[in-house]
Write an enzyme that holds these catalytic residues in place. Sequence first.
Site, short mmCIF file in Angstrom:
data_model
loop_
_atom_site.label_atom_id
_atom_site.label_comp_id
_atom_site.label_asym_id
_atom_site.label_seq_id
_atom_site.Cartn_x
_atom_site.Cartn_y
_atom_site.Cartn_z
N PRO A 30 0.83 -1.21 0.00
CA PRO A 30 0.00 0.00 0.00
C PRO A 30 0.86 1.25 0.00
O PRO A 30 1.85 1.33 0.73
CB PRO A 30 -0.77 -0.12 1.31
CG PRO A 30 0.06 -1.01 2.18
CD PRO A 30 0.74 -1.96 1.25
N CYS A 32 0.04 5.39 0.11
CA CYS A 32 -0.86 6.54 0.11
C CYS A 32 -0.47 7.50 -1.01
O CYS A 32 0.70 7.79 -1.19
CB CYS A 32 -0.76 7.30 1.43
SG CYS A 32 -1.64 6.50 2.76
N GLN A 108 -5.69 -2.08 1.90
CA GLN A 108 -5.20 -1.97 3.27
C GLN A 108 -6.18 -1.13 4.08
O GLN A 108 -6.44 0.03 3.74
CB GLN A 108 -3.82 -1.31 3.32
CG GLN A 108 -3.25 -1.28 4.75
CD GLN A 108 -1.94 -0.52 4.85
OE1 GLN A 108 -1.83 0.61 4.37
NE2 GLN A 108 -0.95 -1.13 5.47
N TYR A 192 0.68 3.53 13.48
CA TYR A 192 -0.74 3.91 13.44
C TYR A 192 -1.51 3.18 14.55
O TYR A 192 -0.93 2.46 15.35
CB TYR A 192 -1.30 3.66 12.03
CG TYR A 192 -0.62 4.58 11.03
CD1 TYR A 192 -0.80 5.96 11.11
CD2 TYR A 192 0.25 4.10 10.06
CE1 TYR A 192 -0.15 6.83 10.24
CE2 TYR A 192 0.92 4.95 9.18
CZ TYR A 192 0.71 6.32 9.28
OH TYR A 192 1.37 7.17 8.42
N LEU A 318 13.27 -1.63 0.55
CA LEU A 318 14.44 -1.56 -0.32
C LEU A 318 14.77 -2.90 -0.97
O LEU A 318 15.92 -3.33 -0.98
CB LEU A 318 15.64 -0.96 0.41
CG LEU A 318 15.49 0.54 0.71
CD1 LEU A 318 16.69 1.06 1.50
CD2 LEU A 318 15.31 1.35 -0.57
N GLY A 340 7.85 -1.44 -3.25
CA GLY A 340 7.17 -0.15 -3.11
C GLY A 340 7.70 0.90 -4.06
O GLY A 340 7.23 1.05 -5.20
C1 FNR Z 1 4.32 4.22 1.76
N1 FNR Z 1 4.21 3.20 2.71
C2 FNR Z 1 2.98 2.87 3.21
N2 FNR Z 1 2.84 1.80 4.04
C3 FNR Z 1 1.62 1.40 4.45
O1 FNR Z 1 1.53 0.41 5.19
N3 FNR Z 1 0.50 2.06 4.04
C4 FNR Z 1 0.56 3.14 3.21
O2 FNR Z 1 -0.48 3.67 2.80
C5 FNR Z 1 1.83 3.60 2.83
N4 FNR Z 1 1.99 4.72 2.06
C6 FNR Z 1 3.18 4.99 1.44
C7 FNR Z 1 3.28 5.96 0.45
C8 FNR Z 1 4.47 6.17 -0.24
C9 FNR Z 1 4.53 7.17 -1.34
C10 FNR Z 1 5.60 5.39 0.09
C11 FNR Z 1 6.91 5.58 -0.66
C12 FNR Z 1 5.53 4.45 1.09
C13 FNR Z 1 5.35 2.29 2.94
C14 FNR Z 1 5.48 1.30 1.78
O3 FNR Z 1 4.36 0.45 1.70
C15 FNR Z 1 6.75 0.43 1.95
O4 FNR Z 1 6.65 -0.33 3.12
C16 FNR Z 1 8.01 1.28 1.98
O5 FNR Z 1 8.03 2.22 0.95
C17 FNR Z 1 9.27 0.42 1.94
O6 FNR Z 1 9.32 -0.36 0.76
P1 FNR Z 1 10.19 0.12 -0.53
O7 FNR Z 1 9.60 1.41 -1.03
O8 FNR Z 1 11.61 0.32 -0.06
O9 FNR Z 1 10.04 -1.00 -1.51
#
Ligand code: FNR
Length: 375
Positions: A30, A32, A108, A192, A318, A340
């Site tokens: 997810p 946002c 989510q 949260y 990552l 992500g």
């Molecule tokens: C997120 N992340 C996030 N996590 C979650 O549980 N709910 C959400 O709505 C969001 N929103 C969100 C928006 C944006 C723009 C980013 C970049 C990240 C966290 C995301 O799901 C993820 O766990 C992290 O970005 C780490 O993974 P990556 O980006 O390193 O692959």
Amino acid sequence: VTSPLLFSPVTLPAPEGPGLELLNRAIVPPMCQYAVDAEDGVPTDWHLVHTGAMAAGGFGLVTVEATGVEARGRISPRDLGLWDDAQVPAHARLTAFAHTQGAAIAVQLGHAGGKASTYPWLPGASEGTVPAAEGGWPTVSATAQPTLPELDAPAALDAAGLDEVVEAFASAARRADAAGYDAVQIHAAHGYLLHQFLSPITNTRTDGYGGDEAGRTRLLLRVVDAVRAAWSAHKPLGIRLSATDWTEGEDGTVWDARATARLARTLVDEHGVGWIDVSSGGLAGGRIPVGPGYQVPLAQAVTEALACTQAVVSAVGLIEEAAQAETILATGQAHAVSIGRAALRDPHWAASAASTLGVQAKAIHAAPQYWRARF
Ligand code: FNR
């Protein structure tokens, strides 16, 4: 012919029926969008294009961003919601399109608790809680202490307030079912509301919802049971956990990988959870050792705890390269990977990974219109 694990199917189990088979193990977590035109929690064209591109881009499962189960549980006014039946048709547009692409789609369900009413990343937004005069709203949490130092004090949820939260999650799950989602992921991570209860940093309650692990996990288990009862028994229920706070509470009590592994086992064995996405952090105090795959060891701890079960564990954080993802799966550290930011940069990351790993694009469900660009 190579057959990478990343592009082998995996099944998210459900209490009844065969569960949800994902065509591959690349998942979009997810994210946002705080889309500028999002109002009243209703998905817009932006969300359709955003999730649709990733569904067309070959991912086995696309997860829609944190979606508020109550208006006061939104992070920002531009969050999506499922607290109102009027929000359902626009969500149904997202699920219908993903399904035309052969992708599964999850939502989510979240409640920001003491981290609600902020405007993350928006240019010109004030730090901290947005005041009512600027469109903000009062927040709730486990205690009346600010969830983060820069935030306003929330109200501590009382017994009736806890019942409302549980019921809100269940009603949102019912609407998610009506909207055609294939899976629900309960957001219990990133500081949260549900994490505010799990963590000894933010939960210093002295009633049955605080204190020891049984107390701090009580609200989450109630939410899980209510959602599981409201949500189709043929569809899998997932959960996202922060597997560590990277720090300890005042008396040395910690929320860490061991506590998370115990909770994961309980969720899977006794509460019908079939998918656990292992993230970390979100509350104050810890220093996070950010680097490639930095949360994978946490996923591994949960994978090991669930070794004798059918549950699927996804690692996140990552994971950006196809070979890196394949190694995580091949070494048994997780059963799936969540991609992500790399998917924001390349919504067709899964199709790209398939060609990197030598998988024929037509062996995955990526949009055939684009095959000729790869082969
Ligand atoms: C997120 N992340 C996030 N996590 C979650 O549980 N709910 C959400 O709505 C969001 N929103 C969100 C928006 C944006 C723009 C980013 C970049 C990240 C966290 C995301 O799901 C993820 O766990 C992290 O970005 C780490 O993974 P990556 O980006 O390193 O692959």
